[in-house]
Design a protein around this motif. Structure first.
Motif, PDB file in Angstrom:
ATOM      1  N   LEU A  80     -25.830 -14.807 -16.928  1.00 18.13           N
ATOM      2  CA  LEU A  80     -25.035 -13.628 -16.611  1.00 18.13           C
ATOM      3  C   LEU A  80     -25.015 -13.387 -15.107  1.00 18.13           C
ATOM      4  O   LEU A  80     -23.946 -13.299 -14.497  1.00 18.13           O
ATOM      5  CB  LEU A  80     -25.594 -12.387 -17.317  1.00 18.13           C
ATOM      6  CG  LEU A  80     -24.980 -11.061 -16.862  1.00 18.13           C
ATOM      7  CD1 LEU A  80     -23.578 -10.906 -17.423  1.00 18.13           C
ATOM      8  CD2 LEU A  80     -25.854  -9.908 -17.263  1.00 18.13           C
TER       9      LEU A  80
ATOM     10  N   SER B  87     -23.146 -15.945 -12.883  1.00 14.21           N
ATOM     11  CA  SER B  87     -21.722 -16.179 -13.104  1.00 14.21           C
ATOM     12  C   SER B  87     -20.986 -16.142 -11.762  1.00 14.21           C
ATOM     13  O   SER B  87     -21.066 -15.176 -11.013  1.00 14.21           O
ATOM     14  CB  SER B  87     -21.158 -15.089 -14.028  1.00 14.21           C
ATOM     15  OG  SER B  87     -19.762 -15.018 -13.913  1.00 14.21           O
TER      16      SER B  87
ATOM     17  N   LEU C 246     -18.746 -13.098 -11.399  1.00 12.32           N
ATOM     18  CA  LEU C 246     -19.500 -11.859 -11.215  1.00 12.32           C
ATOM     19  C   LEU C 246     -20.057 -11.780  -9.794  1.00 12.32           C
ATOM     20  O   LEU C 246     -19.964 -10.735  -9.143  1.00 12.32           O
ATOM     21  CB  LEU C 246     -20.635 -11.755 -12.233  1.00 12.32           C
ATOM     22  CG  LEU C 246     -21.463 -10.475 -12.143  1.00 12.32           C
ATOM     23  CD1 LEU C 246     -20.620  -9.259 -12.508  1.00 12.32           C
ATOM     24  CD2 LEU C 246     -22.686 -10.572 -13.037  1.00 12.32           C
TER      25      LEU C 246
ATOM     26  N   ARG D 160     -12.738 -11.091 -17.436  1.00 10.93           N
ATOM     27  CA  ARG D 160     -14.074 -11.234 -18.035  1.00 10.93           C
ATOM     28  C   ARG D 160     -15.158 -10.707 -17.104  1.00 10.93           C
ATOM     29  O   ARG D 160     -16.069 -10.004 -17.535  1.00 10.93           O
ATOM     30  CB  ARG D 160     -14.365 -12.711 -18.356  1.00 10.93           C
ATOM     31  CG  ARG D 160     -13.557 -13.332 -19.454  1.00 10.93           C
ATOM     32  CD  ARG D 160     -14.022 -13.011 -20.858  1.00 10.93           C
ATOM     33  NE  ARG D 160     -15.435 -13.087 -21.084  1.00 10.93           N
ATOM     34  CZ  ARG D 160     -16.072 -14.021 -21.763  1.00 10.93           C
ATOM     35  NH1 ARG D 160     -15.407 -15.016 -22.272  1.00 10.93           N
ATOM     36  NH2 ARG D 160     -17.365 -13.959 -21.941  1.00 10.93           N
TER      37      ARG D 160
ATOM     38  N   GLU E 182     -14.966  -6.875 -16.951  1.00 12.73           N
ATOM     39  CA  GLU E 182     -15.483  -6.310 -18.197  1.00 12.73           C
ATOM     40  C   GLU E 182     -17.009  -6.415 -18.239  1.00 12.73           C
ATOM     41  O   GLU E 182     -17.694  -5.461 -18.616  1.00 12.73           O
ATOM     42  CB  GLU E 182     -14.882  -7.028 -19.407  1.00 12.73           C
ATOM     43  CG  GLU E 182     -13.430  -6.718 -19.647  1.00 12.73           C
ATOM     44  CD  GLU E 182     -12.800  -7.619 -20.714  1.00 12.73           C
ATOM     45  OE1 GLU E 182     -13.518  -8.445 -21.339  1.00 12.73           O
ATOM     46  OE2 GLU E 182     -11.580  -7.511 -20.911  1.00 12.73           O
ATOM     47  N   THR E 183     -17.532  -7.568 -17.859  1.00 11.81           N
ATOM     48  CA  THR E 183     -18.980  -7.774 -17.852  1.00 11.81           C
ATOM     49  C   THR E 183     -19.653  -6.816 -16.868  1.00 11.81           C
ATOM     50  O   THR E 183     -20.655  -6.181 -17.204  1.00 11.81           O
ATOM     51  CB  THR E 183     -19.310  -9.238 -17.477  1.00 11.81           C
ATOM     52  OG1 THR E 183     -18.745 -10.101 -18.466  1.00 11.81           O
ATOM     53  CG2 THR E 183     -20.799  -9.474 -17.398  1.00 11.81           C
TER      54      THR E 183
ATOM     55  N   THR F  74     -19.521  -3.309 -18.334  1.00 12.28           N
ATOM     56  CA  THR F  74     -20.402  -3.206 -19.490  1.00 12.28           C
ATOM     57  C   THR F  74     -21.854  -3.035 -19.068  1.00 12.28           C
ATOM     58  O   THR F  74     -22.594  -2.259 -19.661  1.00 12.28           O
ATOM     59  CB  THR F  74     -20.260  -4.453 -20.391  1.00 12.28           C
ATOM     60  OG1 THR F  74     -18.916  -4.512 -20.864  1.00 12.28           O
ATOM     61  CG2 THR F  74     -21.221  -4.411 -21.557  1.00 12.28           C
ATOM     62  N   HIS F  75     -22.264  -3.751 -18.047  1.00 13.22           N
ATOM     63  CA  HIS F  75     -23.656  -3.706 -17.602  1.00 13.22           C
ATOM     64  C   HIS F  75     -23.904  -2.676 -16.507  1.00 13.22           C
ATOM     65  O   HIS F  75     -25.015  -2.573 -15.990  1.00 13.22           O
ATOM     66  CB  HIS F  75     -24.107  -5.098 -17.155  1.00 13.22           C
ATOM     67  CG  HIS F  75     -24.132  -6.073 -18.287  1.00 13.22           C
ATOM     68  ND1 HIS F  75     -25.017  -5.978 -19.328  1.00 13.22           N
ATOM     69  CD2 HIS F  75     -23.339  -7.122 -18.574  1.00 13.22           C
ATOM     70  CE1 HIS F  75     -24.781  -6.942 -20.197  1.00 13.22           C
ATOM     71  NE2 HIS F  75     -23.767  -7.649 -19.766  1.00 13.22           N
TER      72      HIS F  75
ATOM     73  N   VAL G 129     -28.905  -8.826 -23.024  1.00 13.10           N
ATOM     74  CA  VAL G 129     -27.663  -9.599 -23.092  1.00 13.10           C
ATOM     75  C   VAL G 129     -27.706 -10.474 -24.332  1.00 13.10           C
ATOM     76  O   VAL G 129     -28.670 -11.171 -24.569  1.00 13.10           O
ATOM     77  CB  VAL G 129     -27.515 -10.496 -21.833  1.00 13.10           C
ATOM     78  CG1 VAL G 129     -26.345 -11.436 -21.987  1.00 13.10           C
ATOM     79  CG2 VAL G 129     -27.376  -9.654 -20.603  1.00 13.10           C
TER      80      VAL G 129
ATOM     81  N   GLU H 226     -21.706 -14.855 -19.950  1.00  9.82           N
ATOM     82  CA  GLU H 226     -20.279 -15.048 -19.678  1.00  9.82           C
ATOM     83  C   GLU H 226     -19.988 -16.540 -19.685  1.00  9.82           C
ATOM     84  O   GLU H 226     -20.740 -17.343 -19.136  1.00  9.82           O
ATOM     85  CB  GLU H 226     -19.924 -14.466 -18.314  1.00  9.82           C
ATOM     86  CG  GLU H 226     -18.491 -14.677 -17.961  1.00  9.82           C
ATOM     87  CD  GLU H 226     -18.156 -14.182 -16.577  1.00  9.82           C
ATOM     88  OE1 GLU H 226     -17.102 -14.603 -16.064  1.00  9.82           O
ATOM     89  OE2 GLU H 226     -18.922 -13.421 -15.997  1.00  9.82           O
TER      90      GLU H 226
END
Length: 170
Positions: A14, A17, A20, A52, A55-56, A59-60, A163, A167
């Motif tokens: 995660l 990524s 990210l 993605r 969103e990730t 979300t976190h 998690v 991703e």
């Protein structure tokens, strides 16, 4: 911090990524990004990767949408950007994984080195030595300090340890 190997792997996947890292560090370096400017700001990422990663990150709890400003880092996201900087500084200082390497690769390789030590049970002994060969004892000592920063960040962000799926890398 007690984490099973699978959870440690998912955390590293995660946080490592590429998309990210790009979003978090871009916002950290340059401020909020209006959602309609995201693709132009990060043209190396596909619309799917941007969606993605956004969103990730939401979300976190790494980013939020600020009225009139766009996507901005939360306190957790700002601390994550600081962690990324620390991992990259360690990599530059110790020429890891290579003397010449891009920022994202340094972070990803550095996090990969840290993953096995996250999967240990707490003991009074030192964490296990990373599987990769480090260039010096100084590099290993510096890595232990970087690991402490990661553990501190994860302790303050327990939602990341929970998690279920990393991703997907496109």
């Amino acid at each position: 911090m007690t984490t099973r190997l699978t959870e440690a792997h998912n955390v590293v996947e995660l946080l490592g990524s590429r998309s990210l890292i790009r979003i978090v560090t871009e916002i950290d370096d340059n401020g909020a990004i209006p959602p309609l400017r995201l693709a132009a700001t990060l043209p190396d990422l596909s619309p799917r990767q941007l969606r993605r990663a956004t969103e990730t990150a939401r979300t976190h709890g790494f980013i939020r949408t600020a009225r009139g400003a766009g996507l901005e880092l939360t306190e957790s996201g700002s601390e994550l950007a600081d962690l990324y900087d620390a991992v990259a500084r360690w990599g530059r200082r110790h020429a890891y994984p290579e003397p010449v390497c891009d920022f994202i690769s340094r972070i990803r390789h550095g996090l990969d080195l840290l993953a096995p030590s996250l999967a240990t049970e707490p003991t009074n002994s030192l964490p296990r030595r990373p599987a990769a060969h480090l260039p010096s004892d100084e590099a290993e000592a510096d890595l232990a300090r970087t690991r402490a920063l990661l553990v501190q960040w994860l302790t303050g962000n327990p939602q990341v340890v929970r998690v279920s799926e990393p991703e997907l890398v496109a």
